[in-house]
Design a protein around this motif. Sequence first.
Motif, mmCIF file in Angstrom:
data_model
loop_
_atom_site.group_PDB
_atom_site.id
_atom_site.type_symbol
_atom_site.label_atom_id
_atom_site.label_comp_id
_atom_site.label_asym_id
_atom_site.label_seq_id
_atom_site.Cartn_x
_atom_site.Cartn_y
_atom_site.Cartn_z
ATOM 1 N N ASN A 76 37.896 43.482 27.418
ATOM 2 C CA ASN A 76 37.694 42.878 28.728
ATOM 3 C C ASN A 76 38.978 42.297 29.315
ATOM 4 N N ILE A 77 39.237 42.644 30.574
ATOM 5 C CA ILE A 77 40.298 42.017 31.360
ATOM 6 C C ILE A 77 39.765 40.720 31.951
ATOM 7 N N ASP A 78 40.572 39.697 31.953
ATOM 8 C CA ASP A 78 40.210 38.455 32.641
ATOM 9 C C ASP A 78 40.930 38.423 33.995
ATOM 10 N N ASP A 79 41.311 37.276 34.463
ATOM 11 C CA ASP A 79 41.894 37.086 35.798
ATOM 12 C C ASP A 79 43.259 37.785 35.920
ATOM 13 N N CYS A 80 43.711 37.972 37.158
ATOM 14 C CA CYS A 80 45.094 38.346 37.501
ATOM 15 C C CYS A 80 45.383 39.846 37.501
ATOM 16 N N ILE A 118 35.452 43.345 33.188
ATOM 17 C CA ILE A 118 36.357 42.853 34.217
ATOM 18 C C ILE A 118 35.883 41.481 34.686
ATOM 19 N N TYR A 119 36.651 40.863 35.539
ATOM 20 C CA TYR A 119 36.470 39.459 35.931
ATOM 21 C C TYR A 119 36.443 39.347 37.449
ATOM 22 N N SER A 120 35.613 38.437 37.955
ATOM 23 C CA SER A 120 35.694 38.046 39.363
ATOM 24 C C SER A 120 35.177 36.619 39.496
ATOM 25 N N ALA A 128 42.823 31.798 39.344
ATOM 26 C CA ALA A 128 44.276 31.993 39.425
ATOM 27 C C ALA A 128 44.739 32.380 40.833
ATOM 28 N N GLY A 129 43.832 32.382 41.800
ATOM 29 C CA GLY A 129 44.227 32.597 43.188
ATOM 30 C C GLY A 129 44.155 34.027 43.697
ATOM 31 N N TYR A 130 43.457 34.896 42.976
ATOM 32 C CA TYR A 130 43.271 36.278 43.414
ATOM 33 C C TYR A 130 41.949 36.390 44.184
#
Length: 437
Positions: A76-80, A118-120, A128-130
Motif C-alpha cells: 500500500n502507498i500512503d500519502d504524497c 492507495i490513500y486519500s 501532507a497537502g495533496y
Amino acid sequence: MVGRLPSEHKMHLKLLGALALSTSVVALNNGVARLPVLGYNTWNAYQCNIDQDLMLTTATLMKSLGLLDAGYHYVNIDDCYAEKNRTASGDIIPDKIRFPNITAMTDQIHALGFKTGIYSDSGWFTCAGYPGSFQNELRDATTFQNWGFDYLKYDNCAIPYDDIIRQGMVGKYQRMADALEQLAATSKKPPFIFSLCEWGWSQVWLWGKNFGHSWRVTGDIAPQWDSLAAIINFNSFITQGTDFYGHNDMDMLQLGNGGLTFDEAKSHWTAWALMKSPLLIGTNLSAITPDILGILKNTEILAINQDPVVGESISPFRWGINPDWTSNSSFPAQYWSGPTQSGTVFMLLNTLNEPATMFFNLTESPWIRAGIQYSVRDLWTHTNNGTAVRNFTATDVPAHGVVALLLKEAGNEPSGIFPACSVWFQCTDKNGTHVGG
C-alpha cells in the motif's frame, strides 16, 4: 494517565457489550476483508519519500522474505504520490517524476501475487497537502480502480467549513463509502477494501462497521513503549467492536524502526495480531533483521489473527496491577483471552518495567470450563508445555514482554483435588454448605 472509568463510560461499555451481539449483522459484509488485512504501508518507514521503484522493490522483497507466503498480501502507498493540483478536468494525477506509470506499477505488483492499496482524504487536502477527495469521491474512486488499486485508506484532514459539509463524521465518511458501493455495482469488480483513518475521536468503533472494513481507534502510533501501552489500554475497552468484516485498527506496525526492545516488539505484534487489528508492516525491508522477520512470520499467531471460524478479538479477563476496568495509559490490562477454532488463546502482558511472575486461575477466562485440564502450547517457543490444571504460572516474563498460549481441553481434571472448586469461595455443596478453602 490513570483513572477509574466514570459512570458514563461504564454505561458506554455496557452499550458496547450489547452491540457485540449484533456485530455480524451490521458489519460491512460485502465480500472483501472478512479477516484482518495483512500487508505493507509506506508511511512509517518513508513518509513522502516514495516512488515507483521503491514500491516494486518493496513488493519483491516481501516475496523473497517469505512475507507473501505468510499472508501479507497487500502493498500500500500512503500519502504524497500525486501532483499537488488536479488536472483542468478535475482528476487526480500521479507525480510525473516519481510515479511515471502507476498502472504499470500496480500490474507488476499484482503479477508478483500481491494486491495494492492507495490513500486519500475525506477533506479538501490530504494530511501532507495533496488533493483530497471531498466532492470528488466517485471520480477519485474510479481513478484509483482504473490505476489498478484494490484498497483505500481514507484520512481525516482539511475538513470543509460547516456551511459546506453540513455533515457529522458519519456523513463525512459515508460519501466515499457510497461512491465505492456505486463503483462496485457499475464496474462489476470486487469492492474496495475501505480503511477509515478517523483517529477514533467520534467513537468510530461504534459506527465505522457500517461503512468500512477497519477504522483507526487512536491517533498516530510512535515507536516507543509508551505509545504502544496507551493504544493497548484504549483498545482494551472497545474489543467488542471487532469481528468478521470489521476491525479496530490500532495503526501500522512499528517493528524495526528503532525505539523498541526485542521483547517490546514481540508484545507489540502479539497484541495487534490477537486483537485482530490489521497488520501493516512499516519497516524498511532492505534493513530488516532476522529477529524482526521472525516476529512477523509467527505462523501460529497469524493463524489466530486469520481464524476463519472465530472473528472476535481477545479481551481482558483481569487487569492485573490495576483494579478491573481501570484506564491506565502507562500500565494497561495484563491478562487477556479469547476463543479460537482450536482452543482458547491467552496473552499475558507484563506492563511493568521489570521482569515479573504472572499467575491466573484458568476459569478466570470465560472461555475455560471448570473441571477440565488443558494442554498448553507456547505460541512463541513453539513448544508443548504439559498440562495445566486449574491455574497457570509464567515466571520471569521480561519487562514489557509477552507470553502467548493456546490451551486445549485434555480431559477431566484428576479426581481428589482439594478444594472441590478452583474458585472455592464461589462454590456451594448441593446441601447448601460452602465448599471449604
